[in-house]
Design a protein around this motif. Structure first.
Motif, mmCIF file in Angstrom:
data_model
loop_
_atom_site.group_PDB
_atom_site.id
_atom_site.type_symbol
_atom_site.label_atom_id
_atom_site.label_comp_id
_atom_site.label_asym_id
_atom_site.label_seq_id
_atom_site.Cartn_x
_atom_site.Cartn_y
_atom_site.Cartn_z
ATOM 1 N N TRP A 214 34.676 -72.046 -0.372
ATOM 2 C CA TRP A 214 34.080 -71.062 -0.772
ATOM 3 C C TRP A 214 32.577 -71.252 -1.190
ATOM 4 C CZ3 TRP A 214 35.432 -65.839 -1.531
ATOM 5 C CH2 TRP A 214 36.681 -65.538 -1.387
ATOM 6 N N ILE A 215 32.540 -72.404 -1.920
ATOM 7 C CA ILE A 215 31.365 -72.562 -2.394
ATOM 8 C C ILE A 215 30.081 -72.756 -1.577
ATOM 9 C CG2 ILE A 215 29.967 -74.168 -3.842
ATOM 10 C CD1 ILE A 215 32.593 -74.716 -5.318
ATOM 11 N N LEU A 216 30.081 -73.573 -0.545
ATOM 12 C CA LEU A 216 29.156 -73.715 0.466
ATOM 13 C C LEU A 216 28.599 -72.406 1.215
ATOM 14 C CD1 LEU A 216 27.063 -75.760 1.428
ATOM 15 C CD2 LEU A 216 28.651 -76.398 3.402
ATOM 16 N N GLY B 22 27.150 -70.028 -1.468
ATOM 17 C CA GLY B 22 25.896 -70.279 -1.730
ATOM 18 C C GLY B 22 24.694 -70.082 -0.568
ATOM 19 N N MET B 23 25.047 -70.702 0.470
ATOM 20 C CA MET B 23 24.241 -70.338 1.502
ATOM 21 C C MET B 23 24.059 -69.051 1.994
ATOM 22 S SD MET B 23 25.038 -73.656 3.981
ATOM 23 C CE MET B 23 23.588 -73.457 5.143
ATOM 24 N N GLY B 24 24.970 -68.188 2.408
ATOM 25 C CA GLY B 24 25.030 -66.783 2.453
ATOM 26 C C GLY B 24 24.360 -65.879 1.401
ATOM 27 N N ILE C 246 26.210 -63.957 9.270
ATOM 28 C CA ILE C 246 25.869 -64.920 10.433
ATOM 29 C C ILE C 246 26.124 -66.212 9.817
ATOM 30 C CG2 ILE C 246 24.159 -65.790 12.107
ATOM 31 C CD1 ILE C 246 23.140 -63.229 12.529
ATOM 32 N N VAL C 247 25.412 -66.504 8.611
ATOM 33 C CA VAL C 247 25.332 -67.668 8.160
ATOM 34 C C VAL C 247 26.647 -68.153 7.525
ATOM 35 C CG1 VAL C 247 24.554 -68.989 5.974
ATOM 36 C CG2 VAL C 247 22.927 -67.854 7.167
ATOM 37 N N VAL C 248 27.387 -67.114 6.923
ATOM 38 C CA VAL C 248 28.900 -67.489 6.246
ATOM 39 C C VAL C 248 29.629 -67.638 7.354
ATOM 40 C CG1 VAL C 248 30.616 -66.272 5.071
ATOM 41 C CG2 VAL C 248 28.319 -65.992 4.246
#
Length: 136
Positions: free
Chosen positions: A3-5, A8-10, A124-126
Motif C-alpha cells: 500500500w505504501i509505495l 505515496g507515489m499516487g 495511472i501512477v497507482v
C-alpha cells in the motif's frame, strides 16, 4: 509496501498535477468566474483540507484499482479508474455543492472537470506501481 509505495507515489503525483492544473487553468480562467466566492492570493489556501482531501481520494484509488476488473492493463486501466473516480468525486461534488450553495454552476462544472484530470493521472501512477509490485 503493498500500500505504501502506490499511495505515496499516487498522492505526490495527484497533488503535483492538481497544483499545475490549478495554476495553469483554474486560477487564470475559472477563478474569475467565482467572484467573491474564491480565495484570493492574499487569503492563501487552506492546505490542511486540500491535503487530507487528496489523501482520501488516493486511498480510494489504491483500494479500488486492484478490485475493478477490466480488459485494460497498466496505465490505461489506471486512467479509466482514475477518470471515473475523479469525475464522480469532483464533478459530482462540485455540482451538488453548486446546488445547495450560492456558488455558480458553470465554474463549478469546469473546475470539477479539470480537477478530475489530477485523479486520472494519480490513477495511472497507482495502477502502474501496483502492477509492477504484482510482477515481482
Amino acid at each position: 509496501m503493498k500500500w505504501i509505495l502506490p499511495l505515496g507515489m499516487g498522492y505526490v503525483v495527484t497533488n503535483v498535477v492538481a497544483t499545475t492544473l490549478a495554476v495553469a487553468i483554474l486560477q487564470p480562467f475559472v477563478s474569475p468566474m467565482f467572484g467573491l466566492y474564491i480565495r484570493t492570493d492574499a487569503d492563501g489556501l487552506a492546505f490542511a483540507p486540500l491535503l487530507v482531501g487528496y489523501l482520501v481520494i488516493t486511498i480510494a484509488l489504491v483500494w479500488l484499482m486492484p478490485r475493478v476488473k477490466s480488459g485494460r492493463s497498466g496505465w490505461l486501466h489506471g486512467a479509466v479508474v482514475g477518470l471515473v473516480l475523479g469525475t464522480a468525486v469532483f464533478l459530482g461534488d462540485h455540482l451538488v455543492t453548486a446546488g445547495w450553495s450560492k456558488l455558480p454552476a458553470l465554474p463549478m462544472l469546469l473546475s470539477g472537470l479539470v480537477d478530475a484530470l489530477a485523479v486520472m493521472t494519480g490513477g495511472i501512477v497507482v495502477a502502474v506501481v501496483q502492477q509492477r509490485q504484482i510482477r515481482k
